[in-house]
Each structure stands twice: as structure tokens, then as C-alpha cells.
Design a protein around this motif. Structure first.
Motif: not given
Length: 388
Positions: A324-332
């Protein structure tokens, strides 16, 4: 002076969380503001009229407006102190935000009217007279307004009041606008041969400054009424409280509603070990809610049981978070579950998505699915997106 006034007029002044004490602070500040601004209005209006100065008269009208604002504040503090009732189960504290809105509208109206008069004076000038009396009155006004701004700031720190913050900001703006009028008065006093109609131009500048102060207060009031993101202090208070309990493994879906100073209501989810006795976990949740309540936050907590002792689930949770963080580092991610099947397996989880990420829900799910398929093509995802 602030300490002296509060010591004389406010009983139990060291208990600002009490609605009665809070109302007493607001009443003291409002009455002080009414008296101070009426005195300033009388002095500046008299001097401005005698010496034909539109900028001083404009500044005097601004002081009269401030007195009206303090009357609105006084009424709002009386109303906000009322206890909750059937029609208003969360109390009346939000009336302060409406009072701030009314103050801003009053400031904008007066600022626009003074701007109109100043522009008229620019095109039809009437040369003003300058005198040491004018300068002295304006200098005293600046000193009084500076004191009143600091007075309101100190009270705001004690009772956390939007009205006090608005009043302090308005008072500081008054110091700047009156300072500009004083500058023009001094220039006319020491250089009487100036032909440029400085008084009318400075009246226009003062009017614009009043309008800008009104717009700032209007924006703050609007945000408070519409609802704002919780302050860093409130979030830190909640997270630090939860973190003191070792069996609370994570926190998410935090929602905070502010019903006025001292009336904060929060809802949150806490992840817990699904194998721990439910009565023990429920006891922990009760303790956290009680501790937050004692700190001024009425919280409702939902507990989310998760698997902590399954090596495969733990590994998949970690790899899913990385995907998921590979898509965007702000995601959890949170609320992760794994359901294994013969032809495919489901990864079920929620994703916290910040408002700043502009991807559509569909694009975001497609990108996460693409990353998850790199782990294992037989994995299907069931994703709930939590924007906030």
C-alpha cells in the motif's frame, strides 16, 4: 493588572473549566472592553470632530464598533454558560462561534462605511487641523488597546475562547490602524505645509485594515462553525493516553467534534489482541474512556480484535502495508484480516487516505490491487477507504 482584576472579580478563578467561572472571565473581559472602548470613542470622536480629521473620526467609530462587539461577547458568554437541555444536549458553548461571526460582520460593515467616507474626502478634501491634543489622545489609545489585546490573550489562554482570540486580534489591528493615524497627525503637526490630503488617504488605509481584520475573524468563525480538524494538542492527548496501555495495539478512525471550549466529543477505534479475555479488554477500554473524560474529552471507543500470534497473518499484514505504501507513502492500513480459500484468498483491510491525496477511489483500489498481485496473483482484496 490582569491578575489583580481576576483576583477581585472572579471567585474560584483557578478553575477555568467550570462553566460558571468561564462565564465570569468572559463577563469581566467584555465589561472591561465596553468601558474602555466607550472612553476611547468619546475622546477620539471629540478630537476628530473639533479638528476636522476624518481619519481620527474613523478610528473613533472603530472604537464604538468594538464596544458593540463586546456587548455581543457579553451576551454570548451568558448564553454559553447555560447547561445542556433537551433541545441542546451538547450545551450552548458553540454560541461563542456565532458571536465571533456577528462581531466580524459588524467590523466589516463599519470598515466598508468608513472606506466610503474616506474616498469621498479624497475627492472633496477638507484640510484637517493637527494639534498636540490629537497626538496625545491617539498615543493613549494605542497604549490602552495594546493592554487590552494582552489582557484578552491571557484570558484566552485560561479559558480557550474564540471570542477572546477574535477580540485580541481586533485590538492589535486597532493598534496598527491608530498608529497610522497618529503618524499622519504628527506629520501634519510638524510639517503644516503638506498639501497632500494625507488624512483622507490614511482614513482609507485604516478602513482597509479594519476590513482585513473583519475578514480574518469571519474566516476563523466560519471554520469553527463548519467544523475543523482536531488540534494537534487534542490528537496528542488522545494518542498519548491510549499509548500508556500496553494492550492497546493501535488506534485509527479518530473523529473529534468540538461543541465549544470544554465540550469535546471523540470516537476512535483501538486494535486489541483477539485472544485476550474480552472482559479484560473491555475493562481497559473503560479505563481509557474515563481517563480521557477526566481530561475534558468525552470519548466512545470501539475495539477491533486482531490476530497477533499467527506468523502467516502477521507476515501478510506487513507485506500488505508495504504494498500500500508503494502506491503512496502517506497511506496506512488497519483492521487487516486474511481469509484463505481453495481458488483464491481474500485480504480484507481498511486504508487511511489523507485528503491531500487526489486519486479517485477506483484508481487507488486499482493501484493497490496491482501491488498486491505482485505478492500473490491469487490474492483478492476487499478494501475500505477512510478519507481523513
Amino acid at each position: 493588572m490582569t491578575e489583580l482584576l481576576t483576583r477581585i472579580f472572579i471567585k474560584d478563578r483557578n478553575d477555568p473549566t467550570s462553566p460558571r467561572v468561564r462565564a465570569a472571565y468572559g463577563t469581566l473581559a467584555s465589561i472591561t472592553g465596553i468601558l474602555l472602548n466607550l472612553i476611547l470613542f468619546a475622546g477620539k470622536f471629540t478630537v476628530g470632530t473639533l479638528f476636522g480629521s476624518i481619519s481620527i473620526v474613523s478610528d473613533a467609530i472603530n472604537s464604538l464598533t468594538d464596544a458593540g462587539s463586546q456587548i455581543i461577547s457579553l451576551i454570548s458568554f451568558r448564553i454559553s454558560a447555560r447547561p445542556a437541555d433537551r433541545e441542546h444536549p451538547f450545551g450552548h458553548a458553540r454560541i461563542e462561534y456565532i458571536a465571533s461571526l456577528l462581531v466580524s460582520i459588524l467590523i466589516l460593515f463599519i470598515g466598508a462605511e468608513l472606506l466610503r467616507e474616506s474616498v469621498a474626502k479624497i475627492f472633496a478634501p477638507e484640510p484637517p487641523e493637527a494639534s498636540p491634543v490629537s497626538a496625545a489622545v491617539l498615543a493613549l489609545s494605542i497604549a490602552a488597546k495594546l493592554w487590552f489585546a494582552l489582557f484578552n490573550k491571557k484570558i484566552d489562554k485560561r479559558i480557550d475562547s474564540a471570542v477572546m482570540r477574535a477580540t485580541a486580534a481586533d485590538s492589535l489591528s486597532d493598534c496598527l490602524s491608530t498608529g497610522a493615524v497618529l503618524l499622519v497627525t504628527l506629520l501634519l503637526l510638524f510639517f503644516p505645509g503638506i498639501t497632500l490630503n494625507l488624512d483622507a488617504y490614511m482614513g482609507a488605509v485604516v478602513s482597509v485594515m479594519i476590513i482585513l481584520a473583519g475578514l480574518k475573524i469571519l474566516n476563523e468563525s466560519k471554520n469553527s462553525i463548519l467544523g475543523e480538524a482536531p488540534s494537534d494538542e487534542v490528537v496528542k492527548q488522545i494518542t498519548s493516553t491510549v499509548s500508556r496501555y500496553p494492550d492497546a495495539l493501535g488506534i485509527h478512525d479518530l473523529t473529534v467534534h468540538n461543541y465549544g471550549p470544554g465540550h469535546i466529543i471523540a470516537a476512535l477505534h483501538i486494535e486489541v489482541d483477539g485472544k485476550v479475555d474480552i472482559f479484560k479488554t473491555h475493562d481497559m477500554i473503560d479505563n481509557i474512556e474515563r481517563e480521557l473524560r477526566n481530561g475534558g474529552i468525552e470519548a466512545t471507543i470501539h475495539m477491533d480484535p486482531i490476530v497477533t500470534d499467527d506468523a502467516r497473518v502477521n507476515e501478510l499484514r506487513t507485506r500488505t502495508q508495504e504494498a500500500v505504501r508503494a502506491v503512496d507513502p502517506t497511506l496506512d492500513i488497519h483492521d487487516f484480516r486474511f481469509v484463505e480459500g481453495e481458488t483464491h484468498s481474500n485480504l480484507i483491510f481498511d486504508v487511511r487516505v489523507p485528503f491531500e491525496l487526489k486519486l479517485s477511489d477506483r484508481d487507488l483500489r486499482d493501484r493497490i490491487d496491482n501491488e498486491i498481485s505482485r505478492i500473490d496473483p491469487s490474492f483478492f482484496t476487499v478494501i475500505t477507504l477512510d478519507r481523513g
